[in-house]
Enzyme design. Structure first.
Site, PDB file in Angstrom:
ATOM      1  CE  LYS A   8       7.795   9.004  -3.539  1.00 59.40           C
ATOM      2  NZ  LYS A   8       9.067   8.284  -3.734  1.00 59.40           N
ATOM      3  CB  ALA A  52      -4.962   8.689  22.270  1.00 62.48           C
ATOM      4  CB  THR A  59      -9.725   0.236   5.543  1.00 60.78           C
ATOM      5  OG1 THR A  59      -9.246   0.794   4.317  1.00 60.78           O
ATOM      6  CG2 THR A  59     -11.200  -0.150   5.410  1.00 60.78           C
ATOM      7  CE1 TYR A  70      -2.010   8.508  12.212  1.00 58.37           C
ATOM      8  CE2 TYR A  70      -2.564   6.585  13.550  1.00 58.37           C
ATOM      9  CZ  TYR A  70      -1.931   7.824  13.399  1.00 58.37           C
ATOM     10  OH  TYR A  70      -1.222   8.349  14.473  1.00 58.37           O
ATOM     11  CG  LEU A  88     -10.349   0.047  10.912  1.00 58.92           C
ATOM     12  CD1 LEU A  88     -11.849   0.309  10.927  1.00 58.92           C
ATOM     13  CD2 LEU A  88     -10.045  -1.068   9.919  1.00 58.92           C
ATOM     14  CD  GLU A 100      -3.954   8.594   6.709  1.00 61.67           C
ATOM     15  OE1 GLU A 100      -4.604   7.533   6.673  1.00 61.67           O
ATOM     16  OE2 GLU A 100      -2.806   8.683   6.282  1.00 61.67           O
ATOM     17  CG  ASP A 133      -1.932  -1.126   1.111  1.00 59.96           C
ATOM     18  OD1 ASP A 133      -2.310  -1.711   2.133  1.00 59.96           O
ATOM     19  OD2 ASP A 133      -2.326  -1.430  -0.029  1.00 59.96           O
ATOM     20  N   GLY A 134       1.980   1.176   0.696  1.00 62.36           N
ATOM     21  CA  GLY A 134       2.848   2.361   0.748  1.00 62.36           C
ATOM     22  C   GLY A 134       3.336   2.744  -0.628  1.00 62.36           C
ATOM     23  CG  ASP A 176      -1.624  10.874  21.756  1.00 61.60           C
ATOM     24  OD1 ASP A 176      -1.374   9.662  21.863  1.00 61.60           O
ATOM     25  OD2 ASP A 176      -1.612  11.676  22.721  1.00 61.60           O
TER      26      ASP A 176
HETATM   27  N1  LIG Z   1      -1.550   2.787  13.586  1.00 61.29           N
HETATM   28  C1  LIG Z   1      -1.877   2.658  12.300  1.00 61.29           C
HETATM   29  O1  LIG Z   1      -2.737   1.891  11.863  1.00 61.29           O
HETATM   30  C2  LIG Z   1      -1.178   3.526  11.293  1.00 61.29           C
HETATM   31  C3  LIG Z   1      -0.225   4.440  11.703  1.00 61.29           C
HETATM   32  C4  LIG Z   1       0.353   5.226  10.715  1.00 61.29           C
HETATM   33  C5  LIG Z   1      -0.029   5.125   9.383  1.00 61.29           C
HETATM   34  N2  LIG Z   1      -0.972   4.214   9.051  1.00 61.29           N
HETATM   35  C6  LIG Z   1      -1.438   4.096   7.672  1.00 61.29           C
HETATM   36  O2  LIG Z   1      -0.353   3.777   6.836  1.00 61.29           O
HETATM   37  C7  LIG Z   1      -0.470   4.596   5.665  1.00 61.29           C
HETATM   38  C8  LIG Z   1       0.878   4.716   5.052  1.00 61.29           C
HETATM   39  O3  LIG Z   1       1.143   3.396   4.555  1.00 61.29           O
HETATM   40  P1  LIG Z   1       2.642   2.884   4.574  1.00 61.29           P
HETATM   41  O4  LIG Z   1       2.667   1.516   3.974  1.00 61.29           O
HETATM   42  O5  LIG Z   1       3.497   3.970   4.017  1.00 61.29           O
HETATM   43  O6  LIG Z   1       2.916   2.850   6.132  1.00 61.29           O
HETATM   44  P2  LIG Z   1       3.369   1.599   7.001  1.00 61.29           P
HETATM   45  O7  LIG Z   1       4.550   0.967   6.394  1.00 61.29           O
HETATM   46  O8  LIG Z   1       3.419   2.104   8.403  1.00 61.29           O
HETATM   47  O9  LIG Z   1       2.162   0.586   6.871  1.00 61.29           O
HETATM   48  C9  LIG Z   1       0.888   0.992   7.333  1.00 61.29           C
HETATM   49  C10 LIG Z   1      -0.031  -0.174   7.187  1.00 61.29           C
HETATM   50  O10 LIG Z   1      -1.314   0.356   6.869  1.00 61.29           O
HETATM   51  C11 LIG Z   1      -1.793  -0.296   5.713  1.00 61.29           C
HETATM   52  N3  LIG Z   1      -2.600   0.638   4.933  1.00 61.29           N
HETATM   53  C12 LIG Z   1      -2.184   1.720   4.272  1.00 61.29           C
HETATM   54  N4  LIG Z   1      -3.228   2.302   3.665  1.00 61.29           N
HETATM   55  C13 LIG Z   1      -4.319   1.551   3.972  1.00 61.29           C
HETATM   56  C14 LIG Z   1      -5.701   1.625   3.667  1.00 61.29           C
HETATM   57  N5  LIG Z   1      -6.197   2.615   2.916  1.00 61.29           N
HETATM   58  N6  LIG Z   1      -6.531   0.682   4.156  1.00 61.29           N
HETATM   59  C15 LIG Z   1      -6.056  -0.317   4.913  1.00 61.29           C
HETATM   60  N7  LIG Z   1      -4.761  -0.448   5.269  1.00 61.29           N
HETATM   61  C16 LIG Z   1      -3.911   0.494   4.787  1.00 61.29           C
HETATM   62  C17 LIG Z   1      -0.574  -0.739   4.949  1.00 61.29           C
HETATM   63  O11 LIG Z   1      -0.915  -1.856   4.189  1.00 61.29           O
HETATM   64  C18 LIG Z   1       0.381  -1.104   6.046  1.00 61.29           C
HETATM   65  O12 LIG Z   1       0.147  -2.432   6.436  1.00 61.29           O
HETATM   66  C19 LIG Z   1      -1.050   5.900   6.142  1.00 61.29           C
HETATM   67  O13 LIG Z   1      -1.737   6.559   5.096  1.00 61.29           O
HETATM   68  C20 LIG Z   1      -2.005   5.430   7.229  1.00 61.29           C
HETATM   69  O14 LIG Z   1      -3.317   5.205   6.729  1.00 61.29           O
HETATM   70  C21 LIG Z   1      -1.564   3.396   9.963  1.00 61.29           C
HETATM   71  N1  LIG Z   2      12.142   0.918   4.375  1.00 68.16           N
HETATM   72  C1  LIG Z   2      12.154  -0.179   3.620  1.00 68.16           C
HETATM   73  N2  LIG Z   2      13.326  -0.719   3.233  1.00 68.16           N
HETATM   74  C2  LIG Z   2      13.344  -1.828   2.468  1.00 68.16           C
HETATM   75  N3  LIG Z   2      12.256  -2.478   2.042  1.00 68.16           N
HETATM   76  C3  LIG Z   2      11.073  -1.941   2.393  1.00 68.16           C
HETATM   77  C4  LIG Z   2      10.949  -0.794   3.189  1.00 68.16           C
HETATM   78  N4  LIG Z   2       9.634  -0.522   3.365  1.00 68.16           N
HETATM   79  C5  LIG Z   2       8.955  -1.455   2.699  1.00 68.16           C
HETATM   80  N5  LIG Z   2       9.805  -2.313   2.128  1.00 68.16           N
HETATM   81  C6  LIG Z   2       9.462  -3.465   1.318  1.00 68.16           C
HETATM   82  O1  LIG Z   2       9.060  -2.977   0.056  1.00 68.16           O
HETATM   83  C7  LIG Z   2       7.802  -3.499  -0.309  1.00 68.16           C
HETATM   84  C8  LIG Z   2       6.826  -2.410  -0.582  1.00 68.16           C
HETATM   85  O2  LIG Z   2       6.738  -1.575   0.617  1.00 68.16           O
HETATM   86  P1  LIG Z   2       5.323  -0.925   0.939  1.00 68.16           P
HETATM   87  O3  LIG Z   2       5.475   0.071   2.044  1.00 68.16           O
HETATM   88  O4  LIG Z   2       4.666  -0.531  -0.299  1.00 68.16           O
HETATM   89  O5  LIG Z   2       4.549  -2.207   1.429  1.00 68.16           O
HETATM   90  P2  LIG Z   2       4.346  -2.685   2.882  1.00 68.16           P
HETATM   91  O6  LIG Z   2       4.074  -1.527   3.773  1.00 68.16           O
HETATM   92  O7  LIG Z   2       5.417  -3.599   3.254  1.00 68.16           O
HETATM   93  O8  LIG Z   2       3.046  -3.518   2.620  1.00 68.16           O
HETATM   94  P3  LIG Z   2       1.573  -2.987   2.873  1.00 68.16           P
HETATM   95  O9  LIG Z   2       1.669  -1.481   2.773  1.00 68.16           O
HETATM   96  O10 LIG Z   2       0.757  -3.590   1.814  1.00 68.16           O
HETATM   97  O11 LIG Z   2       1.228  -3.475   4.251  1.00 68.16           O
HETATM   98  C9  LIG Z   2       7.337  -4.374   0.838  1.00 68.16           C
HETATM   99  O12 LIG Z   2       7.410  -5.697   0.376  1.00 68.16           O
HETATM  100  C10 LIG Z   2       8.291  -4.151   1.942  1.00 68.16           C
HETATM  101  O13 LIG Z   2       8.745  -5.374   2.488  1.00 68.16           O
END
Ligand SMILES: NC(=O)c1ccc[n+]([C@@H]2O[C@H](COP(=O)([O-])OP(=O)(O)OC[C@H]3O[C@@H](n4cnc5c(N)ncnc54)[C@H](O)[C@@H]3O)[C@@H](O)[C@H]2O)c1
Ligand SMILES: Nc1ncnc2c1ncn2[C@@H]1O[C@H](COP(=O)(O)OP(=O)(O)OP(=O)(O)O)[C@@H](O)[C@H]1O
Length: 294
Positions: free
Chosen positions: A79, A214, A190, A192, A194, A150, A74-75, A179
């Site tokens: 991007k 919080a 779904t 942060y 959630l 968000e 998702d990250g 916070d």
């Molecule tokens: N405590 C929390 O749940 C928390 C805290 C910070 C950020 N987030 C979420 O993570 C997003 C950034 O994603 P990331 O991968 O760069 O951060 P990350 O690596 O911290 O992963 C956040 C997790 O949230 C999941 N996620 C992201 N967008 C989602 C969505 N729309 N619905 C359900 N799950 C989702 C991702 O799959 C990942 O497992 C932020 O936009 C925020 O929504 C969640």
């Molecule tokens: N900082 C990092 N350094 C190296 N690999 C990373 C890093 N962050 C994520 N990855 C890897 O790169 C892939 C894509 O990262 P991305 O953030 O999109 O997904 P994720 O957060 O791991 O998965 P999801 O967001 O679906 O829960 C993932 O398989 C993850 O293991």
């Protein structure tokens, strides 16, 4: 057919998925343009015979692209949104990450899903975004002052609460002692939001949700609003600065900065396979319906 490809990272099992995608696109004689840093990582890690065109920024993309593939989780999709922006190019998420909530293709079904997509057998899930403006203007949040999931304000470098004074359409709502505060789209409901007790909102609902993080005011609860609402936030607290986040991107702002959050004038098109739906995603990713009593 003109295709963009983006990924952030390369790890042990990326190769097979990247090669599967490139082979499928080659069969369709598609023009493939790969984000330059991702192309460099791929070339370091695997033998690629063909020289692919590359792009580096949003300005090098345009509406002539038919699809934009994001390889990661998702990250990476979040991007990818910063490259596509308001170009209207459908985004296809291939999940090689962890949760992959937003992804179109799960890696286990990649070949079959790719064939359907390249044969045009898909629908589009149109997703709303939020934009942010600040007064005084913050260069740190531009030009990516928008979010698919968000916009949130969080305390920074302190364990003390912040106070988030909140107005809806210029009408004072409340001040959250907390916070922080999340302003989430249906897509982000779904994520942060959630985790902080917010509701799940169907992506077709024209709403946003305010979810405090919080909250110390114990009567504070998430509030669902029409997505036509314009929010004004003003943060104060013991520290002089606080964090503003837009999806995965953060900026440090001074207290008392006025933050205006509203619906973005453009949407993101997430590609969806015909037999997928938001309800199905809830079951697959949030395990709804998995109760043993069912
Ligand atoms: N405590 C929390 O749940 C928390 C805290 C910070 C950020 N987030 C979420 O993570 C997003 C950034 O994603 P990331 O991968 O760069 O951060 P990350 O690596 O911290 O992963 C956040 C997790 O949230 C999941 N996620 C992201 N967008 C989602 C969505 N729309 N619905 C359900 N799950 C989702 C991702 O799959 C990942 O497992 C932020 O936009 C925020 O929504 C969640
Ligand atoms: N900082 C990092 N350094 C190296 N690999 C990373 C890093 N962050 C994520 N990855 C890897 O790169 C892939 C894509 O990262 P991305 O953030 O999109 O997904 P994720 O957060 O791991 O998965 P999801 O967001 O679906 O829960 C993932 O398989 C993850 O293991």
């Amino acid at each position: 057919m003109k295709i963009g490809i983006y990924g952030q990272f390369y790890h042990e099992n990326s190769e097979i998925y990247i090669q599967t995608l490139l082979d499928a696109l080659q069969k369709k004689e598609a023009e493939v343009v790969i984000e330059e840093n991702f192309l460099a990582i791929i070339n370091q890690n695997q033998e690629i015979t063909k020289n692919f065109s590359e792009f580096s920024t949003f300005t090098e993309l345009d509406s002539s692209f038919d699809l934009f593939f994001s390889i990661g989780g998702d990250g990476t999709i979040l991007k990818a949104v910063t490259f596509v922006r308001d170009l209207g190019i459908p985004i296809v998420g291939i999940n090689t990450g962890r949760l992959g909530f937003l992804a179109t293709i799960q890696k286990e079904e990649m070949t079959e899903s790719l064939n359907q997509i390249l044969d045009g057998e898909y629908s589009i899930s149109e997703r709303s975004l939020l934009t942010v403006e600040t007064f005084p203007k913050s260069e740190e949040i531009h030009p990516l002052n928008f979010a698919l999931n968000e916009v949130a304000v969080n305390r920074r470098n302190t364990t003390s609460m912040i106070k988030v004074e909140t107005l809806v359409n210029n009408n004072y709502l409340t001040s959250y002692w907390s916070d922080g505060l999340i302003v989430s789209t249906p897509t982000g409901s779904t994520g942060y939001s959630l985790s902080c007790g917010g509701p799940v909102i169907d992506p077709q609902a024209n709403n946003i949700v305010l979810t405090p993080i919080a909250p110390h005011n114990l009567n504070a609860r998430p509030l669902v609003l029409p997505d036509s609402s314009v929010l004004t936030l003003k943060v104060s607290g013991r520290e002089n600065t606080f964090l503003l986040s837009m999806d995965s991107r953060i900026a440090t702002l001074d207290n008392e900065t006025k933050i205006i959050i509203k619906k973005a004038p453009f949407t993101i098109q997430l590609l969806q396979l015909h037999d997928d739906s938001f309800i199905k995603t809830l079951r697959k990713k949030l395990l709804w319906g998995e109760d043993k009593r069912n």
